[in-house]
Design an enzyme around this catalytic site. Structure first.
Site, PDB file in Angstrom:
ATOM      1  NE  ARG A 288     -43.632  66.333  38.171  1.00 43.33           N
ATOM      2  CZ  ARG A 288     -43.829  65.763  39.365  1.00 43.33           C
ATOM      3  NH1 ARG A 288     -43.199  64.650  39.682  1.00 43.33           N
ATOM      4  NH2 ARG A 288     -44.633  66.324  40.248  1.00 43.33           N
TER       5      ARG A 288
ATOM      6  CG  HIS B 238     -45.988  61.289  38.306  1.00 40.60           C
ATOM      7  ND1 HIS B 238     -44.756  60.895  37.824  1.00 40.60           N
ATOM      8  CD2 HIS B 238     -46.772  60.180  38.254  1.00 40.60           C
ATOM      9  CE1 HIS B 238     -44.802  59.614  37.515  1.00 40.60           C
ATOM     10  NE2 HIS B 238     -46.010  59.154  37.760  1.00 40.60           N
TER      11      HIS B 238
ATOM     12  CE1 TYR C 254     -47.097  65.464  44.475  1.00 40.45           C
ATOM     13  CE2 TYR C 254     -45.041  66.633  44.056  1.00 40.45           C
ATOM     14  CZ  TYR C 254     -46.090  65.837  43.608  1.00 40.45           C
ATOM     15  OH  TYR C 254     -46.114  65.395  42.296  1.00 40.45           O
TER      16      TYR C 254
END
Lengths: 467, 162, 357
Positions: free
Chosen positions: A355, A359, A368
């Site tokens: 990804r 998100h 993160y």
């Protein structure tokens, strides 16, 4: 010492397509432990010398009379025969080696030697590549629009363009899609226009969803793409029911459902996979294992060898594929679809990918994970550049074609946004319609009340929703 | 995780429950060590659980045990095999058998008799343990019910101390 | 113990000829054939008819193949085949999710949840998928062909997990309908309506009545409309509203009240969502008093919604506060069941205190 604990014959998968590594048998010796309790009960040494007799005597009374051979190596439990072993061996938690991943193109887009794949025509290949570019640009421009405050929300599919487009290309328009929310490319392939995407994102009166949901919650009955719901994995059992319907109606079509690595942890994944196997439903489970569920890496998501190994837990054929390799995705989905429809069975496809984007616009993933990691995947493992190399190597693409495409798409996108923004919102009565087929009394009353409230305090309400 | 695979969920045969090779193969789907054992073999079950427990506690890992068995009715013939083994070791006799059976039977009958005769729970236990501490609404409902039972005892089963 | 409990549990008698009572359903007319059936047989008949009249309809759930744990699906698999009537794995979220998918493709999926107590794993599918399927898609898609059947309610010895009445949770979900029949004749007609209604329906069947209630049920294909309450006993002093098995208890209370000169009007709501406010409102405007009774715990029960609505609409006509006689705010207890339940006498007491307010 390492001996595979054999399971009953009925579960050994027949080799299906010799050309693809479907259901690759994990007979390769797993780590097995030989664990007898130390200083265990001394009685163990005194076990009757013939465990076979002991075991068989146990079964003789409980079984039907079909069991005559007291020295049989097989136990007949409901659900089939199992052979037995007098040695205590645990099946290891995972195979020594991970399930290999099917790919056709190397990291640079060169076809691997001896690679096997379903051929694609120039037309299909060019459309695939163009749609991947379009998807990427659409994401860019909508993302920017959100950053500028023109859209409330957006989620990109960066890094997963090959999964989106190649899977769609391998399916037929009659195959019904149950998406998660990161698969707009399937709609794009099927003909959803940039304007239609924009209309949903802006929630205007041309949005087929009538402005009821957040951006990227697309749906199109015309294109057999069920409307996105944000709940994770709830679409999976729905897809199985739909597949069963297709089977019962004798259609030459399957159901296809997408989900992420995170989605495979949901109970609905288990429910759907198990139902699909028992009902013998023609459904493809396509997992986009992109390494992250918001901020949760897969090491916090599961401890299995990814998602592909879960297929056997349900008696479902499975394959792991390089999700960033458009040709591999195309072939895997193509073959899976045929198997599903012809043999009335579900298939699990784990597409490994990354990804690249956050998100969603509500997330900043650099909090993160390292920016370097993101950048590496974006550059070194980019699905677009890999496929472009291959398409160009066939003489089917060029720099000129690229820039023509990009400038056309950009223009179309900007126009689509401009129009979508200007288009008025859906009428207020659409807040109350479609809750049921016909609005019940309580909703008709509530509509009257709301309209009264708007009359009394118009300043409390947005002025762009026509009454 | 100890799965009693007894072949039936009420009327549902396991072929309608799943299409995998039973439950044991699901272990690997989660990265969990697993074993299939003859659930009707007391020694095998004992050994498997002992080993599994040690692994679980020492290595801090989950273990899946699939115990294959069959859902039987009145009599379980699995008793017979264990009995034979214990007898072969010289640790059991027919005398022991009849003694334990009659003892157990006696104890169970006594327990049933006593349980049947024992006092009912006091009515207040209808309202306790819903929460750690009884909230207002339950205190009120308890008072209301007590009044009612005192007023119309014939409407309610006897023996529940108010 | 069992005998003690049964002595104090409700005795069921569906009165055939009680004064002005229409406890038994009034759909009979003229020359049709009727048969004396209990509740599970009436439901079974409805299912047979449903499958007969729509070849793209399915019945499935745990153990339905052999007839189901309450025999509601007897004979269906044999008659319509195992492709249309089948057992599912033990997984409520799978059962409902699968049913939604079938319904989304234009089929009728009549799914069975073995006990309402076990419906919760499917709550996500019901609330987030089924209820919103049409709305979120802008009416491009719908799963109206879905009907979820589940036995609910006290049975005398069911304890925590075989006695629950969870209707209130579902009445709070726009997009689905909630239907609860009171008798065999009603059940058949309401179930056929629910199955054919173009919206997903949750249909709770009072398990206490599966065998206990026997009634003349027309053999033909008939439907009873949803969202229409029925006045099953006319009266002038107080309106009572209930549903399902509780109505039998309420009717006993009405009979006793009548002996004391109180005239009770009893209404069967039948559909709780969307519910027929107009019928209840008209009745309360006539009687000036309202009493609601349900087995589910009183706090947050559906009686609260009825009470609040009637208060809004009939405030000036009310002679007394709205009374609710319901289950207690505890998990459904086993030995304490007779104390927990909203009994006839609790209702009678409440009728009297409301009338004498």
């Amino acid at each position: 010492m390492a001996q595979h604990l054999k399971s009953s014959k009925s579960t050994f998968l027949n080799v299906l397509r010799h050309s693809l590594a479907f259901g690759s048998p994990s007979h390769a010796s797993p780590h097995l432990r030989h664990n007898l309790p130390h200083g265990g009960p001394p009685s163990i040494k005194k076990v009757s010398p013939n465990p076979l007799t002991r075991l068989c005597n146990t079964m003789v009374d409980t079984l039907s009379s079909s069991h005559e051979d007291t020295n049989s190596q097989v136990m007949d439990f409901p659900g089939g025969k199992v052979s037995f072993t007098p040695e205590i061996r645990f099946i290891s938690e995972s195979n020594e080696e991970r399930v290999p991943c099917y790919r056709v193109l190397d990291d640079n887009g060169q076809q691997l030697p001896n690679s096997q794949f379903v051929p694609v025509s120039k037309e299909i290949a060019v459309k695939m590549y163009s749609d991947m570019v379009t998807l990427q640009m659409m994401d860019n421009i909508f993302y920017e629009a959100q950053r500028q405050g023109r859209l409330s929300f957006y989620a990109t599919a960066y890094g997963e363009e090959a999964i989106n487009i190649a899977s769609a290309a391998a399916l037929s328009p009659d195959d019904v899609i149950f998406p998660q929310y990161r698969e707009p490319g399937v709609l794009l392939w099927r003909g959803f226009t940039l304007q239609e995407f924009a209309n949903q994102c802006f929630g205007n009166k041309s949005d087929y969803g009538k402005g009821r949901q957040m951006p990227v919650h697309y749906g199109s009955n015309k294109l057999n793409y069920f409307t996105v719901s944000a709940t994770i994995a709830t679409q999976l059992p729905n897809a199985v029911g739909a597949a069963y319907s297709l089977k019962m109606d004798g259609k030459d079509a399957c159901a296809v459902t997408f989900f992420g690595d995170g989605g495979s942890s949901e109970g609905d994944f288990h429910a759907a996979m198990n139902f699909a196997a028992v009902m013998e439903a023609p459904v493809l489970f396509i997992c986009r294992n992109n390494g992250w569920a918001i901020s949760t890496p897969t090491s916090d998501q599961f401890r299995s060898d990814g998602v592909v190994v879960k297929g056997r837990a349900y008696g479902i054929r499975s394959i792991r594929v390089d999700g960033n390799d458009a040709l591999a995705m195309y072939s895997a989905v193509h073959e899976a679809r045929e198997m599903a429809i012809r043999e009335h069975r579900p298939i699990l496809i784990e597409a490994l990918t990354y990804r690249v984007g956050h998100h969603s616009t509500s997330d900043d993933s650099t909090r993160y994970r390292s920016a370097d990691e993101i950048e590496w995947w974006n550059k070194a493992r980019n699905p677009l550049s890999r496929f472009r190399t291959w398409v160009e190597s066939n003489g089917w693409w060029s720099d000129e074609a690229e820039s023509d495409l990009r400038s056309r798409i950009k223009k179309e996108m900007l126009e689509a946004i401009r129009v979508a923004e200007k288009t008025e919102k859906p009428n207020l009565n659409h807040m109350f319609s479609d809750v049921y087929d016909v609005p019940p009394l309580n909703l008709r009353e509530q509509e009257l009340l709301v309209r009264q409230a708007i009359k009394s305090h118009p300043q409390d309400y947005p002025s762009d929703v026509p009454l | 995780f100890i799965c009693r695979n007894n072949g039936w969920a009420i009327s549902t045969h396991i072929s309608e429950q799943f299409r995998s090779d039973g439950i044991v193969v699901k272990g690997r789907a989660y990265g969990i060590r697993s074993i299939r054992v003859d659930g009707n073999d007391a020694l095998a079950v004992y050994s498997a659980v002992r080993s599994a427990r040690e692994m679980a506690v020492k290595e801090q890992r989950p273990v899946l045990i699939e115990a294959m068995t069959y859902r039987v009715g009145h009599h379980s013939t699995s008793d017979d095999s264990t009995k034979k083994w214990v007898e072969d070791n010289g640790w059991w006799s027919e005398e022991d058998e009849s003694k334990i059976r009659s003892n157990a039977r006696k104890q169970i009958l006594q327990a049933i008799q006593a349980a049947e005769k024992w006092d009912k729970q006091p009515l207040t236990e209808l309202f306790s343990d819903v929460y750690d501490v009884k909230p207002k609404n339950l205190e009120e409902q308890e008072l209301g019910l007590k009044e009612l039972v005192e007023k119309q005892p014939q409407d309610y089963p006897p023996g529940f101390q108010i | 113990m069992a005998s003690l409990l049964s002595r104090f549990c409700r005795k069921l008698a569906l009165p055939g000829s009680a004064h002005g009572s229409r406890m038994t359903s009034s759909t009979a007319c003229g020359s049709e054939t009727v048969k004396s059936l209990n509740l599970y047989s009436a439901i079974n008949q409805a299912l047979h008819i449903a499958l007969e009249t729509d070849p793209r309809s399915y019945v499935f759930g745990e153990d339905v193949g052999f007839g189901g744990v309450f025999r509601c699906t007897t004979g269906l698999a044999e008659r319509f085949g195992k492709n249309r009537v089948f057992n599912t794995p033990l997984c409520e979220q799978g059962i409902v999710g699968f049913g939604i998918g079938l319904a989304a493709m234009g089929n009728r999926a009549v799914v069975e949840i073995q006990f309402a107590d076990y419906i919760y794993p499917a709550f996500d599918q019901i609330v987030n998928e089924a209820a919103k399927f049409r709305y979120r898609s802008g009416n491009q898609f719908n799963c109206g062909g879905l009907t979820i059947r589940a036995p609910y309610g006290a049975v005398g010895h069911g304890g925590h997990y075989h006695s629950q009445s969870p209707e209130a949770f579902f009445c709070h979900v726009p997009g689905i309908k909630v239907v609860i029949p009171r008798s065999p004749r009603e059940a058949k007609g309401l179930l056929l309506s629910s199955i054919r209604d173009p919206n997903p329906v949750v249909f709770f069947e009072p398990k206490w009545l599966y065998r206990q209630a026997v009634e003349e049920v027309p053999e033909h294909d008939y439907m009873i409309p949803l969202s229409q309450a029925e006045i099953i006993r006319e009266g002038s002093d107080i309106t009572l509203v209930g549903w399902g098995a509780q109505l039998t208890v309420m009717e006993q209370a009405c009979l006793d009240a009548e002996k004391e000169g109180i005239s009770c009007e009893l209404i069967d709501l039948k559909t709780l969502l969307p519910w027929d406010k107009e019928t209840v409102e008209a009745s309360v405007k006539k009687t000036g008093r309202l009493l609601i009774s349900h087995e589910a715990p009183i706090t947050g029960g559906f009686g609260a919604e009825i009470s609040a609505t009637i208060l809004e609409r009939c405030f000036l006509k009310l002679e007394a506060p709205v009374s609710r006689v319901c289950g207690l705010d505890t998990p459904f207890p086993l030995v304490f069941e007779p104390f927990y339940m909203p009994t006839k006498n609790k209702i009678l007491d409440a009728i009297k205190s409301t009338v004498n307010y």
